[in-house]
Scaffold this motif. Sequence first.
Motif, PDB file in Angstrom:
ATOM      1  N   ARG A 149       3.294  -1.150   4.024  1.00  0.00           N
ATOM      2  CA  ARG A 149       2.564   0.113   3.886  1.00  0.00           C
ATOM      3  C   ARG A 149       3.584   1.235   4.008  1.00  0.00           C
ATOM      4  O   ARG A 149       4.354   1.284   4.957  1.00  0.00           O
ATOM      5  CB  ARG A 149       1.502   0.241   4.960  1.00  0.00           C
ATOM      6  CG  ARG A 149       0.726   1.538   4.883  1.00  0.00           C
ATOM      7  CD  ARG A 149      -0.451   1.545   5.809  1.00  0.00           C
ATOM      8  NE  ARG A 149      -1.441   0.640   5.230  1.00  0.00           N
ATOM      9  CZ  ARG A 149      -2.291  -0.087   5.961  1.00  0.00           C
ATOM     10  NH1 ARG A 149      -2.260  -0.051   7.271  1.00  0.00           N
ATOM     11  NH2 ARG A 149      -3.160  -0.853   5.379  1.00  0.00           N
ATOM     12  N   ASP A 156       0.838  -1.197   0.000  1.00  0.00           N
ATOM     13  CA  ASP A 156       0.000   0.000   0.000  1.00  0.00           C
ATOM     14  C   ASP A 156       0.868   1.241   0.000  1.00  0.00           C
ATOM     15  O   ASP A 156       1.809   1.344   0.795  1.00  0.00           O
ATOM     16  CB  ASP A 156      -0.916   0.020   1.236  1.00  0.00           C
ATOM     17  CG  ASP A 156      -1.991  -1.038   1.176  1.00  0.00           C
ATOM     18  OD1 ASP A 156      -2.632  -1.162   0.117  1.00  0.00           O
ATOM     19  OD2 ASP A 156      -2.188  -1.739   2.186  1.00  0.00           O
ATOM     20  N   ARG A 157       0.531   2.170  -0.913  1.00  0.00           N
ATOM     21  CA  ARG A 157       1.209   3.463  -1.030  1.00  0.00           C
ATOM     22  C   ARG A 157       0.153   4.560  -1.089  1.00  0.00           C
ATOM     23  O   ARG A 157      -0.943   4.334  -1.603  1.00  0.00           O
ATOM     24  CB  ARG A 157       2.033   3.540  -2.319  1.00  0.00           C
ATOM     25  CG  ARG A 157       3.211   2.613  -2.357  1.00  0.00           C
ATOM     26  CD  ARG A 157       3.844   2.611  -3.744  1.00  0.00           C
ATOM     27  NE  ARG A 157       4.285   3.911  -4.196  1.00  0.00           N
ATOM     28  CZ  ARG A 157       5.512   4.396  -4.063  1.00  0.00           C
ATOM     29  NH1 ARG A 157       6.431   3.666  -3.461  1.00  0.00           N
ATOM     30  NH2 ARG A 157       5.840   5.575  -4.512  1.00  0.00           N
ATOM     31  N   PRO A 158       0.475   5.756  -0.614  1.00  0.00           N
ATOM     32  CA  PRO A 158      -0.504   6.841  -0.656  1.00  0.00           C
ATOM     33  C   PRO A 158      -0.984   7.127  -2.082  1.00  0.00           C
ATOM     34  O   PRO A 158      -0.188   7.146  -3.023  1.00  0.00           O
ATOM     35  CB  PRO A 158       0.275   8.049  -0.120  1.00  0.00           C
ATOM     36  CG  PRO A 158       1.431   7.480   0.631  1.00  0.00           C
ATOM     37  CD  PRO A 158       1.745   6.171  -0.019  1.00  0.00           C
ATOM     38  N   GLY A 159      -2.297   7.289  -2.218  1.00  0.00           N
ATOM     39  CA  GLY A 159      -2.875   7.680  -3.502  1.00  0.00           C
ATOM     40  C   GLY A 159      -3.005   6.582  -4.532  1.00  0.00           C
ATOM     41  O   GLY A 159      -3.318   6.856  -5.684  1.00  0.00           O
ATOM     42  N   GLN A 160      -2.762   5.340  -4.149  1.00  0.00           N
ATOM     43  CA  GLN A 160      -2.859   4.228  -5.094  1.00  0.00           C
ATOM     44  C   GLN A 160      -3.682   3.110  -4.497  1.00  0.00           C
ATOM     45  O   GLN A 160      -3.740   2.959  -3.275  1.00  0.00           O
ATOM     46  CB  GLN A 160      -1.468   3.674  -5.442  1.00  0.00           C
ATOM     47  CG  GLN A 160      -0.576   4.645  -6.138  1.00  0.00           C
ATOM     48  CD  GLN A 160       0.765   4.010  -6.480  1.00  0.00           C
ATOM     49  OE1 GLN A 160       1.279   3.160  -5.766  1.00  0.00           O
ATOM     50  NE2 GLN A 160       1.342   4.436  -7.590  1.00  0.00           N
ATOM     51  N   LYS A 161      -4.282   2.315  -5.372  1.00  0.00           N
ATOM     52  CA  LYS A 161      -4.951   1.108  -4.901  1.00  0.00           C
ATOM     53  C   LYS A 161      -3.884   0.137  -4.407  1.00  0.00           C
ATOM     54  O   LYS A 161      -2.732   0.208  -4.826  1.00  0.00           O
ATOM     55  CB  LYS A 161      -5.763   0.463  -6.029  1.00  0.00           C
ATOM     56  CG  LYS A 161      -6.961   1.279  -6.451  1.00  0.00           C
ATOM     57  CD  LYS A 161      -7.909   0.489  -7.312  1.00  0.00           C
ATOM     58  CE  LYS A 161      -7.355   0.254  -8.693  1.00  0.00           C
ATOM     59  NZ  LYS A 161      -8.316  -0.377  -9.607  1.00  0.00           N
TER      60      LYS A 161
END
Length: 126
Positions: free
Chosen positions: A118, A42-47
Amino acid sequence: MSVPQMMNRIHLDDVVRTYYRRVDADDIDGMMLLFEPDAIYDRPGQKSIVGRSAISAFYRSQPPIRSRRHNLSSLIIEGSEVAVHGTADRITLDGQHSTIGFADFFTVSGSGLFSHRRTFFFVPFA
């Protein structure tokens, strides 16, 4: 702390540090050996990126850079969870230098591989 707990902490510390060494060396195949086949990233702004092959494809899709160096300022282990804080320095192919702060949170499976990662980046609040 018992010997098995100490060994587990040593293993978790080593596997996470190995991950960053492989990222910095642009060793995508080596990085993928540290993830479970069904791992989630998980990365910010992405699914969520699900599965070792999708995580590999994500890394391979990133623009090439001249160099990258992760500098870890803290690594905290609690059970099967590892929290990392540091900075990432990189130099683009055209010589532009940038540094960004990051925090990563890893969950390590019973087999010693990452089942979840994450990432958060330290950037100005918009």
